[in-house]
Design a protein around this motif. Structure first.
Motif, PDB file in Angstrom:
ATOM      1  N   ALA A  40      -3.801 -21.148  31.808  1.00  0.00           N
ATOM      2  CA  ALA A  40      -5.168 -21.663  31.779  1.00  0.00           C
ATOM      3  C   ALA A  40      -6.143 -20.658  32.371  1.00  0.00           C
ATOM      4  CB  ALA A  40      -5.236 -22.991  32.533  1.00  0.00           C
ATOM      5  N   ALA A  41      -5.722 -19.962  33.433  1.00  0.00           N
ATOM      6  CA  ALA A  41      -6.592 -18.963  34.055  1.00  0.00           C
ATOM      7  C   ALA A  41      -6.800 -17.761  33.144  1.00  0.00           C
ATOM      8  CB  ALA A  41      -6.000 -18.517  35.395  1.00  0.00           C
ATOM      9  N   VAL A  42      -5.752 -17.329  32.458  1.00  0.00           N
ATOM     10  CA  VAL A  42      -5.846 -16.161  31.576  1.00  0.00           C
ATOM     11  C   VAL A  42      -6.656 -16.480  30.320  1.00  0.00           C
ATOM     12  CG1 VAL A  42      -4.526 -14.583  30.111  1.00  0.00           C
ATOM     13  CG2 VAL A  42      -3.697 -15.132  32.406  1.00  0.00           C
ATOM     14  N   LEU A  43      -6.414 -17.636  29.727  1.00  0.00           N
ATOM     15  CA  LEU A  43      -7.026 -17.964  28.437  1.00  0.00           C
ATOM     16  C   LEU A  43      -8.399 -18.605  28.576  1.00  0.00           C
ATOM     17  CD1 LEU A  43      -3.893 -19.309  26.527  1.00  0.00           C
ATOM     18  CD2 LEU A  43      -4.848 -16.990  26.528  1.00  0.00           C
ATOM     19  N   GLY A  44      -8.673 -19.213  29.693  1.00  0.00           N
ATOM     20  CA  GLY A  44      -9.986 -19.820  29.900  1.00  0.00           C
ATOM     21  C   GLY A  44     -10.302 -20.849  28.838  1.00  0.00           C
ATOM     22  N   ASP A  45     -11.503 -20.731  28.231  1.00  0.00           N
ATOM     23  CA  ASP A  45     -11.918 -21.721  27.232  1.00  0.00           C
ATOM     24  C   ASP A  45     -11.442 -21.373  25.825  1.00  0.00           C
ATOM     25  OD1 ASP A  45     -13.549 -19.612  26.516  1.00  0.00           O
ATOM     26  OD2 ASP A  45     -15.443 -20.665  26.873  1.00  0.00           O
ATOM     27  N   ARG A  46     -10.493 -20.429  25.716  1.00  0.00           N
ATOM     28  CA  ARG A  46      -9.953 -20.083  24.400  1.00  0.00           C
ATOM     29  C   ARG A  46      -8.822 -21.004  23.969  1.00  0.00           C
ATOM     30  NH1 ARG A  46      -7.934 -14.233  24.551  1.00  0.00           N
ATOM     31  NH2 ARG A  46      -7.456 -14.721  26.740  1.00  0.00           N
ATOM     32  N   ALA A  47      -8.270 -21.775  24.898  1.00  0.00           N
ATOM     33  CA  ALA A  47      -7.139 -22.636  24.565  1.00  0.00           C
ATOM     34  C   ALA A  47      -7.041 -23.780  25.561  1.00  0.00           C
ATOM     35  CB  ALA A  47      -5.840 -21.832  24.567  1.00  0.00           C
ATOM     36  N   ASP A  48      -6.370 -24.824  25.127  1.00  0.00           N
ATOM     37  CA  ASP A  48      -6.051 -25.961  25.987  1.00  0.00           C
ATOM     38  C   ASP A  48      -4.556 -25.899  26.265  1.00  0.00           C
ATOM     39  OD1 ASP A  48      -6.463 -28.487  27.304  1.00  0.00           O
ATOM     40  OD2 ASP A  48      -5.544 -29.451  25.576  1.00  0.00           O
ATOM     41  N   VAL A  49      -4.169 -25.816  27.531  1.00  0.00           N
ATOM     42  CA  VAL A  49      -2.765 -25.625  27.903  1.00  0.00           C
ATOM     43  C   VAL A  49      -2.285 -26.834  28.694  1.00  0.00           C
ATOM     44  CG1 VAL A  49      -1.080 -24.091  28.956  1.00  0.00           C
ATOM     45  CG2 VAL A  49      -3.207 -23.138  28.033  1.00  0.00           C
ATOM     46  N   THR A  50      -1.186 -27.440  28.239  1.00  0.00           N
ATOM     47  CA  THR A  50      -0.687 -28.683  28.821  1.00  0.00           C
ATOM     48  C   THR A  50       0.807 -28.583  29.068  1.00  0.00           C
ATOM     49  OG1 THR A  50      -2.329 -29.918  27.527  1.00  0.00           O
ATOM     50  CG2 THR A  50      -0.502 -31.183  28.456  1.00  0.00           C
ATOM     51  N   VAL A  51       1.281 -29.133  30.180  1.00  0.00           N
ATOM     52  CA  VAL A  51       2.719 -29.230  30.425  1.00  0.00           C
ATOM     53  C   VAL A  51       3.270 -30.430  29.660  1.00  0.00           C
ATOM     54  CG1 VAL A  51       4.524 -29.703  32.141  1.00  0.00           C
ATOM     55  CG2 VAL A  51       2.662 -28.125  32.687  1.00  0.00           C
ATOM     56  N   VAL A  52       4.340 -30.207  28.907  1.00  0.00           N
ATOM     57  CA  VAL A  52       5.080 -31.278  28.235  1.00  0.00           C
ATOM     58  C   VAL A  52       6.488 -31.276  28.819  1.00  0.00           C
ATOM     59  CG1 VAL A  52       6.034 -32.120  26.058  1.00  0.00           C
ATOM     60  CG2 VAL A  52       3.717 -31.169  26.120  1.00  0.00           C
ATOM     61  N   ASP A  53       6.824 -32.335  29.525  1.00  0.00           N
ATOM     62  CA  ASP A  53       8.099 -32.419  30.235  1.00  0.00           C
ATOM     63  C   ASP A  53       9.073 -33.252  29.406  1.00  0.00           C
ATOM     64  OD1 ASP A  53      10.193 -32.723  32.019  1.00  0.00           O
ATOM     65  OD2 ASP A  53       8.886 -33.041  33.745  1.00  0.00           O
ATOM     66  N   ILE A  54      10.135 -32.621  28.912  1.00  0.00           N
ATOM     67  CA  ILE A  54      11.072 -33.366  28.060  1.00  0.00           C
ATOM     68  C   ILE A  54      11.735 -34.515  28.831  1.00  0.00           C
ATOM     69  CG2 ILE A  54      11.495 -31.478  26.459  1.00  0.00           C
ATOM     70  CD1 ILE A  54      14.093 -30.884  27.872  1.00  0.00           C
ATOM     71  N   ALA A  55      11.771 -34.425  30.155  1.00  0.00           N
ATOM     72  CA  ALA A  55      12.352 -35.517  30.937  1.00  0.00           C
ATOM     73  C   ALA A  55      11.547 -36.806  30.789  1.00  0.00           C
ATOM     74  CB  ALA A  55      12.443 -35.126  32.405  1.00  0.00           C
ATOM     75  N   ASP A  56      10.252 -36.685  30.494  1.00  0.00           N
ATOM     76  CA  ASP A  56       9.400 -37.870  30.353  1.00  0.00           C
ATOM     77  C   ASP A  56       9.706 -38.666  29.089  1.00  0.00           C
ATOM     78  OD1 ASP A  56       8.094 -37.186  32.691  1.00  0.00           O
ATOM     79  OD2 ASP A  56       6.411 -36.201  31.668  1.00  0.00           O
ATOM     80  N   PHE A  57      10.449 -38.078  28.151  1.00  0.00           N
ATOM     81  CA  PHE A  57      10.687 -38.729  26.865  1.00  0.00           C
ATOM     82  C   PHE A  57      12.044 -39.422  26.797  1.00  0.00           C
ATOM     83  CE2 PHE A  57       7.303 -35.796  26.233  1.00  0.00           C
ATOM     84  CZ  PHE A  57       6.479 -36.393  25.292  1.00  0.00           C
ATOM     85  N   ALA A  58      12.898 -39.176  27.768  1.00  0.00           N
ATOM     86  CA  ALA A  58      14.212 -39.843  27.849  1.00  0.00           C
ATOM     87  C   ALA A  58      14.927 -39.829  26.497  1.00  0.00           C
ATOM     88  CB  ALA A  58      14.041 -41.281  28.348  1.00  0.00           C
ATOM     89  N   LEU A  59      14.947 -38.672  25.857  1.00  0.00           N
ATOM     90  CA  LEU A  59      15.611 -38.570  24.562  1.00  0.00           C
ATOM     91  C   LEU A  59      17.123 -38.695  24.740  1.00  0.00           C
ATOM     92  CD1 LEU A  59      13.625 -35.548  23.082  1.00  0.00           C
ATOM     93  CD2 LEU A  59      13.441 -37.941  22.356  1.00  0.00           C
ATOM     94  N   PRO A  60      17.766 -39.555  23.967  1.00  0.00           N
ATOM     95  CA  PRO A  60      19.231 -39.630  24.026  1.00  0.00           C
ATOM     96  C   PRO A  60      19.839 -38.447  23.280  1.00  0.00           C
ATOM     97  CG  PRO A  60      18.428 -41.053  22.291  1.00  0.00           C
ATOM     98  CD  PRO A  60      17.200 -40.474  22.965  1.00  0.00           C
ATOM     99  N   LEU A  61      21.164 -38.329  23.323  1.00  0.00           N
ATOM    100  CA  LEU A  61      21.815 -37.353  22.467  1.00  0.00           C
ATOM    101  C   LEU A  61      21.452 -37.705  21.026  1.00  0.00           C
ATOM    102  CD1 LEU A  61      23.726 -34.904  22.701  1.00  0.00           C
ATOM    103  CD2 LEU A  61      25.626 -36.486  22.269  1.00  0.00           C
ATOM    104  N   LEU A  62      21.094 -36.704  20.245  1.00  0.00           N
ATOM    105  CA  LEU A  62      20.526 -36.890  18.915  1.00  0.00           C
ATOM    106  C   LEU A  62      21.151 -38.078  18.175  1.00  0.00           C
ATOM    107  CD1 LEU A  62      18.609 -35.852  16.722  1.00  0.00           C
ATOM    108  CD2 LEU A  62      20.404 -34.270  16.010  1.00  0.00           C
ATOM    109  N   ASP A  63      20.308 -39.055  17.854  1.00  0.00           N
ATOM    110  CA  ASP A  63      20.803 -40.304  17.269  1.00  0.00           C
ATOM    111  C   ASP A  63      20.082 -40.704  15.993  1.00  0.00           C
ATOM    112  OD1 ASP A  63      18.373 -40.933  18.428  1.00  0.00           O
ATOM    113  OD2 ASP A  63      19.055 -42.771  19.394  1.00  0.00           O
ATOM    114  N   GLU A  64      19.366 -39.751  15.360  1.00  0.00           N
ATOM    115  CA  GLU A  64      18.735 -40.057  14.080  1.00  0.00           C
ATOM    116  C   GLU A  64      19.783 -40.024  12.963  1.00  0.00           C
ATOM    117  OE1 GLU A  64      15.738 -40.987  13.097  1.00  0.00           O
ATOM    118  OE2 GLU A  64      14.892 -41.044  15.114  1.00  0.00           O
ATOM    119  N   PRO A  65      19.740 -40.978  12.029  1.00  0.00           N
ATOM    120  CA  PRO A  65      20.783 -41.059  11.006  1.00  0.00           C
ATOM    121  C   PRO A  65      20.696 -39.989   9.920  1.00  0.00           C
ATOM    122  CG  PRO A  65      19.167 -42.804  10.697  1.00  0.00           C
ATOM    123  CD  PRO A  65      18.848 -42.147  12.004  1.00  0.00           C
ATOM    124  N   VAL A  66      19.528 -39.348   9.752  1.00  0.00           N
ATOM    125  CA  VAL A  66      19.409 -38.281   8.758  1.00  0.00           C
ATOM    126  C   VAL A  66      18.862 -37.029   9.441  1.00  0.00           C
ATOM    127  CG1 VAL A  66      19.085 -39.861   6.813  1.00  0.00           C
ATOM    128  CG2 VAL A  66      17.090 -38.999   8.051  1.00  0.00           C
TER     129      VAL A  66
END
Length: 207
Positions: A40-66
């Protein structure tokens, strides 16, 4: 005085800093927050930078059927993850090295999706006893298959040189040296440039 208008948030390149580990007592979140603040400090108003924490999504071991490439997601956790990733133009993956590779949780999170990753750019901040470089090499192979363009520059943080650790079993604090700072600046500029350059492909792919 600049003659360029201030970008609206909807027009900004959006970059997600993705945590690569869900392990309790992990360092991944600390490193991600350092990377987000620095980006955020380097890019300033050129980009929006956000933390995405995979722990927040509680994804199980891949369980999609296709396969994800089919694009028929059935589970709500997959749809939530897909919506989140689909909002971004580029990524910085923060990954430790587990047994010469990336954490299983990160590989699993990538495997859940396909189109949401396509035609976007990624950079890397890795860490470990040897800087996590082997995790990044494995990650590059996986991301190539989901059509993510990986920039050349990457930051490898050494546990002995770039962290303040009183006890190896505790997360400690992130304190990268000047070299890591300089490489990060170059890497995040590359991510922004490539994310911007790939934008016409993403727009063209929309129905």
């Amino acid at each position: 005085m600049s003659t360029h208008p201030t970008p609206q948030k909807s027009d900004l390149v959006r970059i997600a800093v993705i945590t690569g580990s869900t392990r309790p007592n992990r360092r991944s979140r600390l490193v991600a927050e350092w990377a987000q603040a620095k980006a955020a400090a380097v890019l300033g108003d050129r980009a929006d930078v956000t933390v995405v924490d995979i722990a927040d999504f509680a994804l199980p071991l891949l369980d999609e059927p296709v396969a994800a490439a089919v694009g028929e997601y059935t589970h709500e956790h997959t749809k939530r993850w897909a919506h989140t990733i689909g909002e971004f133009d580029g990524f910085v993956f923060v990954t430790p090295e587990y047994n010469h590779s990336m954490p299983a949780a990160l590989k699993n999170a990538i495997d859940f999706l396909y189109a949401e990753w396509n035609d976007k750019a990624a950079g890397f901040v890795s860490y470990g006893l040897d800087g996590g470089v082997r995790a990044v090499e494995a990650l590059r192979l996986t991301l190539a298959e989901v059509k993510i363009a990986c920039v050349r520059s990457g930051v490898g943080l050494s546990l002995s040189a770039d962290f303040d650790l009183d006890n190896i079993t505790e997360p400690g604090t992130v304190s990268p040296g000047p070299r890591a700072d300089a490489v990060f600046d170059r890497m995040i500029d590359e991510v922004l440039a490539w994310s911007t350059a790939l934008r016409p492909l993403r727009i063209g792919a929309r129905p």
